[in-house]
Motif scaffolding. Structure first.
Motif, PDB file in Angstrom:
ATOM      1  N   ARG A  51     -13.549  11.615   2.798  1.00  0.00           N
ATOM      2  CA  ARG A  51     -14.217  11.069   1.603  1.00  0.00           C
ATOM      3  C   ARG A  51     -15.307  12.021   1.144  1.00  0.00           C
ATOM      4  O   ARG A  51     -15.486  12.254  -0.049  1.00  0.00           O
ATOM      5  N   ASP A  52     -16.015  12.582   2.114  1.00  0.00           N
ATOM      6  CA  ASP A  52     -17.049  13.571   1.813  1.00  0.00           C
ATOM      7  C   ASP A  52     -16.466  14.758   1.064  1.00  0.00           C
ATOM      8  O   ASP A  52     -17.104  15.342   0.203  1.00  0.00           O
ATOM      9  N   ALA A  53     -15.228  15.105   1.436  1.00  0.00           N
ATOM     10  CA  ALA A  53     -14.559  16.256   0.810  1.00  0.00           C
ATOM     11  C   ALA A  53     -13.954  15.881  -0.541  1.00  0.00           C
ATOM     12  O   ALA A  53     -13.353  16.718  -1.208  1.00  0.00           O
ATOM     13  N   GLY A  54     -14.079  14.620  -0.924  1.00  0.00           N
ATOM     14  CA  GLY A  54     -13.656  14.231  -2.266  1.00  0.00           C
ATOM     15  C   GLY A  54     -12.284  13.602  -2.373  1.00  0.00           C
ATOM     16  O   GLY A  54     -11.781  13.389  -3.488  1.00  0.00           O
ATOM     17  N   ALA A  55     -11.634  13.285  -1.240  1.00  0.00           N
ATOM     18  CA  ALA A  55     -10.273  12.727  -1.298  1.00  0.00           C
ATOM     19  C   ALA A  55     -10.226  11.471  -2.169  1.00  0.00           C
ATOM     20  O   ALA A  55     -11.064  10.590  -2.045  1.00  0.00           O
ATOM     21  N   GLU A  56      -9.223  11.421  -3.054  1.00  0.00           N
ATOM     22  CA  GLU A  56      -9.116  10.278  -3.975  1.00  0.00           C
ATOM     23  C   GLU A  56      -8.258   9.163  -3.394  1.00  0.00           C
ATOM     24  O   GLU A  56      -8.361   8.014  -3.809  1.00  0.00           O
ATOM     25  N   GLN A  57      -7.366   9.518  -2.475  1.00  0.00           N
ATOM     26  CA  GLN A  57      -6.515   8.511  -1.835  1.00  0.00           C
ATOM     27  C   GLN A  57      -6.372   8.904  -0.362  1.00  0.00           C
ATOM     28  O   GLN A  57      -6.338  10.088  -0.038  1.00  0.00           O
ATOM     29  N   ILE A  58      -6.306   7.891   0.508  1.00  0.00           N
ATOM     30  CA  ILE A  58      -6.202   8.148   1.949  1.00  0.00           C
ATOM     31  C   ILE A  58      -4.804   7.734   2.427  1.00  0.00           C
ATOM     32  O   ILE A  58      -4.288   6.687   2.032  1.00  0.00           O
ATOM     33  N   TYR A  59      -4.217   8.576   3.279  1.00  0.00           N
ATOM     34  CA  TYR A  59      -2.858   8.355   3.799  1.00  0.00           C
ATOM     35  C   TYR A  59      -2.983   8.335   5.324  1.00  0.00           C
ATOM     36  O   TYR A  59      -3.324   9.340   5.932  1.00  0.00           O
ATOM     37  N   PHE A  60      -2.762   7.166   5.921  1.00  0.00           N
ATOM     38  CA  PHE A  60      -2.747   7.084   7.387  1.00  0.00           C
ATOM     39  C   PHE A  60      -1.308   7.299   7.828  1.00  0.00           C
ATOM     40  O   PHE A  60      -0.427   6.523   7.483  1.00  0.00           O
ATOM     41  N   LYS A  61      -1.076   8.374   8.580  1.00  0.00           N
ATOM     42  CA  LYS A  61       0.293   8.770   8.947  1.00  0.00           C
ATOM     43  C   LYS A  61       0.583   8.468  10.409  1.00  0.00           C
ATOM     44  O   LYS A  61      -0.150   8.896  11.297  1.00  0.00           O
TER      45      LYS A  61
END
Ligand code: ADP
Length: 428
Positions: A77-87
Motif C-alpha cells: 500500500r505504501d508503494a501505491g498498489a491500487e488492488q491487492i492479490y492474495f495468491k
C-alpha cells in the motif's frame, strides 16, 4: 507511474508462477523475496506495474501467516498498489486451521472491505472449479494425490465448506451459470451476496474465458484471492495488453551454468539428457560432503576450466533409490539441508567465477541459492517453459545475473540447454 497490482504469495515458486502470468498479460513485474526490511533500502521505489512479495506462509501457524501477510500489505500500500492479490496454490493447499481463510479475512479487515472472491482455478494446469468443487485434472481434489500430501492434505473438494471452516464470516458461491453470463451478471451476483452478508465468494471457472470474465468483474475490488490463473484476466483492467516489452530484462553477459538439487522425475530426465549430450557435469555425492571432503572446491575447479565452452552442470540429482540410501544414512532433513548448503556454495562460487546466466533446479534449492547470493529482488522476464521465466537480479557489484528458478517437475527434458537458447532479454 506507480505500481498497480500488489500481490502477496504464500510461497516462493507460486510467486514466480503468478509474476510470470502477469508478465505474459503485459504487466512489468518484480518479485520480492520476503517483505523488504525497514530502512532506506526498503523504501526504494520499484519500477514495475505489479509487485509480487513471496512469503513462506502456506504451512506456518495461522497467526504467523497473518502477521507476515499484513506486513506485506503495508509495504504494497505504501508503494501505491491500487488492488491487492492474495495468491495461494491452485489446489487450495492449506492446513485444516488455515491459512487461506485467516489471511483473507485479515487482509479484508486491514483494507476496510467486506467482500472478496476466492478462485484457485487455473484451467491451463488442469485446475477447474465447478459448483464450488475443485477438480485436479479429471478427478475431484479429495480424490487426487493431494489427499495424501504430507503437510496440507485436502480431503474435502467443496471449497465453500473448506473455506467456511477456516473463516469467521459467511462464505458463498458465484456459480458457473453466472460466470458464463459475463462481467455484468457476476457483478449483480456480487451485489446480491453482499446484501446477504457473504464475505468471501468462491467463484467457479472451468476455462480461461471464465477467468477473463471474472477478471473484468473484479475491477475495483480492493482485494482478490486466487491461484495464479486469475492473473490472465486482471492486467487488461488497466489497459495492459500482451507485449514483448513487459518481459524485457537488462542484458547479462558471462558464463552459463546449471545447479540442480531436485530429485524429481522431470529433473532426473533433464540431467540424463544433459549428460547424454556430452556436456560437462559434476556429480555432488552427499556422503562425501558429510565425510568432510571439499566437494564444493572440486566442483568449482571442475567447472572453472570448462565455463568457456557452454553450460556446465553441477548436480546432486539422483534416482529415488540412491536418494533413499543417502537419507537412510544421514536422515532426510539433514541430507536435504546439507545438499542445499553445498549447492548454494557452488552457485556462489560459479557467480564469483563469472557465471551470469544460471539455471537452478529445485524449489528448496532455489531458495537456498538466492539466499546465498543475497538476491531479494527479481525482475521477471520471458517464459522459458510454462511456469518458468528468466529473471534478472542485481549483484552487489552492480552486474546483472540472469536466473531461472525451476521447481522440480517443471520444464521439458532439454531444459538445461534449451533455457540458454532463449535470449533472456527478449520475449519469444
Ligand atoms: P523439488 O522442487 O524437486 O522438490 P527441492 O530443491 O525443493 O526440489 O527439494 C529437493 C530436496 O532434496 C532438497 O532438500 C535437496 O537438498 C535434497 N536432495 C537433493 N539431492 C539429494 C540427494 N542426492 N540425496 C538426498 N537428498 C537430496
Amino acid at each position: 507511474m506507480g505500481i498497480r497490482l500488489g500481490c502477496i504469495a504464500d510461497d516462493f515458486t507460486g510467486a514466480t508462477d503468478l509474476a510470470n502470468n502477469l508478465v505474459r498479460a503485459g504487466m512489468r513485474a518484480v518479485q520480492l523475496i520476503d517483505v523488504p526490511a525497514e530502512g532506506a533500502d526498503g523504501r526504494q521505489p520499484v519500477d514495475a506495474d505489479a509487485v509480487v512479495i513471496a512469503l513462506k506462509s502456506r504451512t506456518v501457524p495461522a497467526a504467523e501467516a497473518v502477521e507476515a501477510s499484513l506486513r506485506a500489505l503495508a509495504w504494497l500500500r505504501d508503494a501505491g498498489a491500487e488492488q491487492i492479490y492474495f495468491k495461494y496454490c491452485s489446489t487450495f493447499d492449506s492446513t485444516p486451521a488455515g491459512n487461506i481463510g485467516p489471511v483473507s479475512e485479515a487482509l479484508m479487515e486491514a483494507l476496510g472491505t467486506g467482500f472478496t472472491i476466492a478462485t484457485p482455478a487455473f484451467p491451463d494446469n488442469g485446475r477447474t472449479v465447478f459448483k464450488g468443487h475443485l477438480f485436479v485434472g479429471d478427478v475431484l481434489l479429495a480424490d487426487s494425490g493431494m489427499r495424501n500430501h504430507p503437510l496440507t492434505p485436502m480431503t474435502d473438494s467443496n471449497l465453500v465448506s473448506v473455506l467456511d471452516a477456516q473463516t469467521e464470516g459467511e462464505v458463498g458461491l458465484i456459480d458457473h451459470t453466472v460466470v458464463a453470463a459475463g462481467a455484468e451478471a457476476i457483478r449483480a451476483r456480487v451485489d446480491e451476496l453482499r446484501r446477504e452478508g457473504v464475505g468471501i465468494a468462491v467463484a467457479d471457472a472451468v476455462s480461461n474465458d471464465d477467468l477473463v470474465r471474472l477478471g473484468a468483474a473484479v475491477r475495483g475490488l480492493p482485494l482478490v484471492t486466487a491461484g495464479s490463473g486469475l492473473a490472465i484476466g486482471l492486467p487488461r483492467n488497466w489497459g495492459f495488453e500482451p507485449s514483448r516489452a513487459a518481459a524485457r530484462l537488462p542484458p547479462a553477459g558471462g558464463h552459463a551454468a546449471v545447479v540442480s538439487g531436485s530429485v524429481s522425475v522431470a529433473t532426473n530426465r533433464q540431467v540424463q539428457q544433459f549428460l547424454s549430450g556430452g556436456r560437462p557435469a559434476f556429480a555432488v555425492d552427499p556422503l562425501r560432503v558429510a565425510a568432510g571432503e571439499d566437494v564444493v572446491g572440486e566442483a568449482l575447479e571442475f567447472a572453472g576450466t570448462r565455463l568457456g565452452d557452454g553450460p556446465v552442470l553441477v548436480y546432486s540429482t539422483e534416482a529415488p533409490d540412491a536418494v533413499r540410501t543417502v537419507q537412510g544414512r544421514l536422515g532426510a532433513a539433514e541430507a536435504g539441508e546439507l545438499v542445499e548448503r553445498t549447492l548454494a556454495a557452488v552457485a556462489r562460487g560459479l557467480v564469483e567465477r563469472g557465471v551470469r546466466r544460471l539455471v537452478v533446479a529445485g524449489g528448496e534449492t532455489s531458495g537456498a541459492v538466492v539466499r546465498e547470493l543475497g538476491v531479494n529482488v527479481l525482475r521477471i522476464g520471458p517464459q522459458i517453459d510454462p511456469g518458468v521465466p528468466w529473471c534478472a537480479a542485481a549483484l552487489a557489484d552492480g552486474d546483472t545475473l540472469h536466473l531461472a528458478l525451476k521447481s522440480g517437475n517443471f520444464g521439458g527434458p532439454g531444459f538445461f540447454t534449451a533455457a540458454f537458447d532463449l535470449p533472456a532479454t527478449e520475449a519469444p
